[in-house]
Design an enzyme around this catalytic site. Structure first.
Site, PDB file in Angstrom:
ATOM      1  N   LYS A  59       0.822  -1.208   0.000  1.00 53.34           N
ATOM      2  CA  LYS A  59       0.000   0.000   0.000  1.00 53.34           C
ATOM      3  C   LYS A  59       0.861   1.265   0.000  1.00 53.34           C
ATOM      4  CE  LYS A  59      -4.414  -1.812   1.431  1.00 53.34           C
ATOM      5  NZ  LYS A  59      -4.120  -3.259   1.617  1.00 53.34           N
TER       6      LYS A  59
HETATM    7  C1  LIG Z   1      -4.694  -4.328   0.913  1.00 53.58           C
HETATM    8  C2  LIG Z   1      -3.971  -5.611   0.810  1.00 53.58           C
HETATM    9  C3  LIG Z   1      -4.301  -6.594  -0.158  1.00 53.58           C
HETATM   10  C4  LIG Z   1      -5.474  -6.451  -1.098  1.00 53.58           C
HETATM   11  O1  LIG Z   1      -5.242  -5.484  -2.096  1.00 53.58           O
HETATM   12  P1  LIG Z   1      -6.451  -4.875  -2.928  1.00 53.58           P
HETATM   13  O2  LIG Z   1      -5.848  -3.835  -3.785  1.00 53.58           O
HETATM   14  O3  LIG Z   1      -7.404  -4.312  -1.915  1.00 53.58           O
HETATM   15  O4  LIG Z   1      -7.060  -5.990  -3.693  1.00 53.58           O
HETATM   16  C5  LIG Z   1      -3.524  -7.739  -0.237  1.00 53.58           C
HETATM   17  N1  LIG Z   1      -2.494  -7.942   0.623  1.00 53.58           N
HETATM   18  C6  LIG Z   1      -2.153  -7.048   1.560  1.00 53.58           C
HETATM   19  C7  LIG Z   1      -1.024  -7.341   2.475  1.00 53.58           C
HETATM   20  C8  LIG Z   1      -2.875  -5.841   1.691  1.00 53.58           C
HETATM   21  O5  LIG Z   1      -2.532  -4.953   2.650  1.00 53.58           O
END
Ligand SMILES: *Cc1c(COP(=O)(O)O)cnc(C)c1O
Length: 440
Positions: free
Chosen positions: A107
């Site tokens: 993120k």
């Molecule tokens: C947010 C997140 C996801 C999912 O990603 P999306 O873009 O919401 O599909 C997968 N793995 C981790 C570790 C995350 O923090």
């Protein structure tokens, strides 16, 4: 570049407005009016380029003339001062490690770019922006560290007291400077309710420019296409592979949607696997053509526990609401918790590689895909690794029965002093906090 709403009834806006607004007034999500295209010659020219050069060449097509190029280039440099390694497990299986940023999860890629664009556009508008976020963990920490020190912005995070892990709490409460953490005596729903109330409070609206930094913001999506482009180019350059398959651990489907952007831009991607845990609304849609979201189920890959993913609106938009055409690019595969844990173990035994539970979901989904008859089943494949395993110590210890090494930058966060203001779940306390902040 102009941005439309997926609901098609709001007026088209600039990237500036789309970034500062987040959600379109008609409740839809912003999408680019046309997806910029790279010709094969342009892509060939990018071979051998650095991650940041590739990121810059993509960003400039989405941002257009709205940010001077030298400033956009500086922003990209300050977004990604870390590596994006691609690790080979065997000849045709690669892990793209997207967890080398400050909060050890992917993120960071979206939040850091969004923060810089927000800061830039806020300066232009001469109004400081207050980013208000309710968080149950990971989004909040990426936002806190993404916006830390960005001029013309400040961040107010609300998190439920006692309901986030110690590591998450430390990440939420130690950024300092322009980042304020509010520890709410209540649960996550209380935090969300308070934030929603603030957005419609006429009194606050007069005094503050409020924005949210949640995953629907188009400026969080665009930068996630950078690492798809980077991986296709690296695989070609280092190993001679074309058209890799990407396996994407999915929750809100922002990550996967960014991959679709990269493919439509012209980067040579063979196919996508939408890997889900028991929250399989999109997987069932791909199979049956009917979207029937169900309540969220708790699993060991918690960041993917989303019953009704917000970016599904964008996916539908890109494929003209046609699940057959979506299925030509994307195969949905669901993975159980039991499979996730046994995959962490078997990957460790086979390759001495430790993966977090989200990555393991994507790895297991790839294994299932490979044993299918699909056209791209034999292609070289890239599993997106979305978090560092040390962020999920309990799951890892459960799967491997061994101590997990904790990286120093995580240990450092654990030692920092927590700074948070405790408030009740009464909205008036949030309003008072925001008003006082505005006067200070
Ligand atoms: C947010 C997140 C996801 C999912 O990603 P999306 O873009 O919401 O599909 C997968 N793995 C981790 C570790 C995350 O923090």
């Amino acid at each position: 570049m102009i941005y439309f709403s997926t609901n098609k009834s709001s007026v088209p806006v600039s990237i500036k407005k789309a970034t500062l607004e987040g959600l379109a007034p008609d409740g839809g999500l912003y999408v680019p009016s046309e997806i910029p295209h790279f010709s094969p010659e342009e892509i060939a020219l990018l071979e051998g380029a650095t991650f940041n050069d590739i990121a810059f060449s993509i960003a400039k097509k989405f941002v257009g003339s709205e940010i001077p190029l030298d400033q956009l280039s500086d922003m990209i440099e300050s977004c990604y001062p870390f590596e994006t390694p691609i690790i080979g497990l065997d000849k045709k299986t690669f892990i793209e490690e997207l967890f080398c940023g400050p909060t050890l999860a992917f993120k960071d890629y979206g939040a850091r770019f969004l923060a810089r664009l927000t800061g830039y556009f806020a300066a232009e508008a001469e109004t400081p922006v207050t980013v208000l976020v309710a968080t149950s963990g990971d989004t909040g920490s990426a936002v806190a560290y993404g916006f830390q020190g960005i001029p013309n912005t400040r961040v107010v995070l609300l998190y439920p007291s006692g309901k986030v892990s110690r590591l998450q709490e430390q990440q939420l409460t130690t950024a300092g400077g322009n980042v304020y953490a509010l520890e709410v005596k209540g649960d996550f729903d209380d935090c969300q309710r308070m934030v929603k109330h603030a957005f419609i409070d006429p009194d606050l609206k007069e005094k503050l420019t409020l924005t949210s930094a949640n995953s629907i913001n188009i400026s969080r999506l665009i930068p996630q296409s950078f690492y798809y482009a980077w991986a296709t180019l690296q695989l070609k350059e280092l190993y001679g592979f074309n058209e890799p398959v990407f396996s994407v651990p999915s929750g809100n489907y922002g990550n996967l949607t960014a991959g679709i952007l990269a493919k439509r831009m012209g980067f040579p991607i063979g196919h996508f696997i939408a890997a889900s845990n028991a929250n399989d609304s999109v997987t069932r849609y791909l199979d049956e053509g009917r979207y029937d979201p169900r309540p969220t189920i708790t699993t060991c890959s918690t960041a993917m526990d989303v019953g009704n993913p917000s970016n599904f609106a964008r996916l539908k938009y890109f494929y003209g609401n046609d699940h057959v055409s979506m299925g030509k690019d994307i195969t949905g595969i669901a993975v159980t918790d039991e499979e996730t844990l046994s995959t962490i173990k078997s990957v460790y035994e086979r390759f001495e590689y430790t993966m977090d539970p989200h990555t393991a979901v994507a790895f297991r989904a790839l294994e299932k895909y490979r044993s299918s008859e699909s056209r791209h089943a034999k292609n070289a494949s890239i599993v997106l690794s979305t978090a560092h395993p040390a962020k999920f110590l309990e799951v890892l210890q459960n799967a491997l029965h061994k101590e997990i090494e904790i990286p120093t930058r995580l240990l450092e966060v654990l030692e920092k002093k927590k700074m948070a203001t405790m408030i009740s779940s009464e909205y008036s306390e949030l309003a008072t906090f925001l008003n006082e902040l505005n006067q200070s």
